[in-house]
Every structure is written in structure tokens, then in C-alpha cells.
Design a protein around this motif. Structure first.
Motif, PDB file in Angstrom:
ATOM      1  N   ALA A  20      19.367  -9.847 -14.689  1.00 55.68           N
ATOM      2  CA  ALA A  20      19.083  -8.640 -13.916  1.00 55.68           C
ATOM      3  C   ALA A  20      17.999  -8.913 -12.888  1.00 55.68           C
ATOM      4  CB  ALA A  20      18.664  -7.511 -14.851  1.00 55.68           C
ATOM      5  N   ALA A  21      16.994  -9.696 -13.253  1.00 53.90           N
ATOM      6  CA  ALA A  21      15.924 -10.020 -12.306  1.00 53.90           C
ATOM      7  C   ALA A  21      16.465 -10.833 -11.139  1.00 53.90           C
ATOM      8  CB  ALA A  21      14.807 -10.782 -13.016  1.00 53.90           C
ATOM      9  N   VAL A  22      17.366 -11.766 -11.419  1.00 48.79           N
ATOM     10  CA  VAL A  22      17.967 -12.573 -10.357  1.00 48.79           C
ATOM     11  C   VAL A  22      18.810 -11.690  -9.454  1.00 48.79           C
ATOM     12  CG1 VAL A  22      19.637 -14.416  -9.901  1.00 48.79           C
ATOM     13  CG2 VAL A  22      17.906 -14.717 -11.681  1.00 48.79           C
ATOM     14  N   GLN A  23      19.560 -10.769 -10.041  1.00 50.30           N
ATOM     15  CA  GLN A  23      20.386  -9.864  -9.249  1.00 50.30           C
ATOM     16  C   GLN A  23      19.520  -8.951  -8.382  1.00 50.30           C
ATOM     17  OE1 GLN A  23      22.853  -7.862 -12.089  1.00 50.30           O
ATOM     18  NE2 GLN A  23      24.439  -9.440 -12.051  1.00 50.30           N
ATOM     19  N   ILE A  24      18.427  -8.477  -8.931  1.00 51.65           N
ATOM     20  CA  ILE A  24      17.521  -7.616  -8.166  1.00 51.65           C
ATOM     21  C   ILE A  24      16.939  -8.383  -6.990  1.00 51.65           C
ATOM     22  CG2 ILE A  24      15.288  -6.437  -8.242  1.00 51.65           C
ATOM     23  CD1 ILE A  24      16.050  -5.565 -11.109  1.00 51.65           C
ATOM     24  N   GLU A  25      16.541  -9.627  -7.211  1.00 52.18           N
ATOM     25  CA  GLU A  25      16.007 -10.445  -6.118  1.00 52.18           C
ATOM     26  C   GLU A  25      17.066 -10.671  -5.042  1.00 52.18           C
ATOM     27  OE1 GLU A  25      14.300 -14.060  -7.557  1.00 52.18           O
ATOM     28  OE2 GLU A  25      13.000 -13.015  -8.974  1.00 52.18           O
ATOM     29  N   ALA A  26      18.302 -10.923  -5.461  1.00 47.10           N
ATOM     30  CA  ALA A  26      19.383 -11.130  -4.493  1.00 47.10           C
ATOM     31  C   ALA A  26      19.622  -9.855  -3.686  1.00 47.10           C
ATOM     32  CB  ALA A  26      20.659 -11.550  -5.215  1.00 47.10           C
TER      33      ALA A  26
END
Length: 81
Positions: A20-26
Motif C-alpha cells: 500500500a505504501a508503494v502504491q501510495i508513492e506511485a
């Protein structure tokens, strides 16, 4: 019992948060790129409107100048009669 001593917990507990953190950053990067593009397009539109505004005022001054010139020529012809 070994897992409790390590305090690591289950990988299934932490992986969704990491993804989720990676998706939020993307999503934030995409949002920033779109925002930059929008600001660039808005700046282009503002520049075009400023140029249009200058052209319109130039046309207005030209028409007023023409009318005043015609009026002055008319007065000069009237006084010569």
C-alpha cells in the motif's frame, strides 16, 4: 514460538502495508506529474489571454484613433467652408 521471540510476526501481516505504501508513492508521483502538466497548460492559456487582451486593446485604440481622425478632418473641412 520462535516467531514470537523474534517479534517479526507473520509476513502476511506486514506485506499489504508495504504494498500500500508503494502504491501510495506511485499515485503521488502520478498526481505530481499531472499537476505539473496542468500548471504548464494553465500558464500557456494565461499567456495566450494576455496576448489576446493586448491585441483587443490595440484594435480598440485603432478604432478610436480612426474615429477621432475622421472627426478632426470633418471639423477642418467644415471650418474651411
Amino acid at each position: 514460538m520462535n516467531e514470537r521471540k523474534r517479534g517479526a510476526g507473520s509476513r502476511y501481516l506486514y506485506e499489504p502495508f508495504e504494498k500500500a505504501a508503494v502504491q501510495i508513492e506511485a499515485h503521488e508521483k502520478i498526481f505530481d506529474a499531472r499537476w505539473d502538466g496542468l500548471e504548464r497548460r494553465l500558464q500557456t492559456i494565461e499567456n495566450m489571454l494576455e496576448r489576446l487582451d493586448r491585441r483587443l486593446w490595440l484594435a480598440v485604440y485603432g478604432v478610436v484613433g480612426f474615429i477621432l481622425t475622421q472627426g478632426a478632418l470633418g471639423l477642418m473641412q467644415f471650418t474651411n467652408l
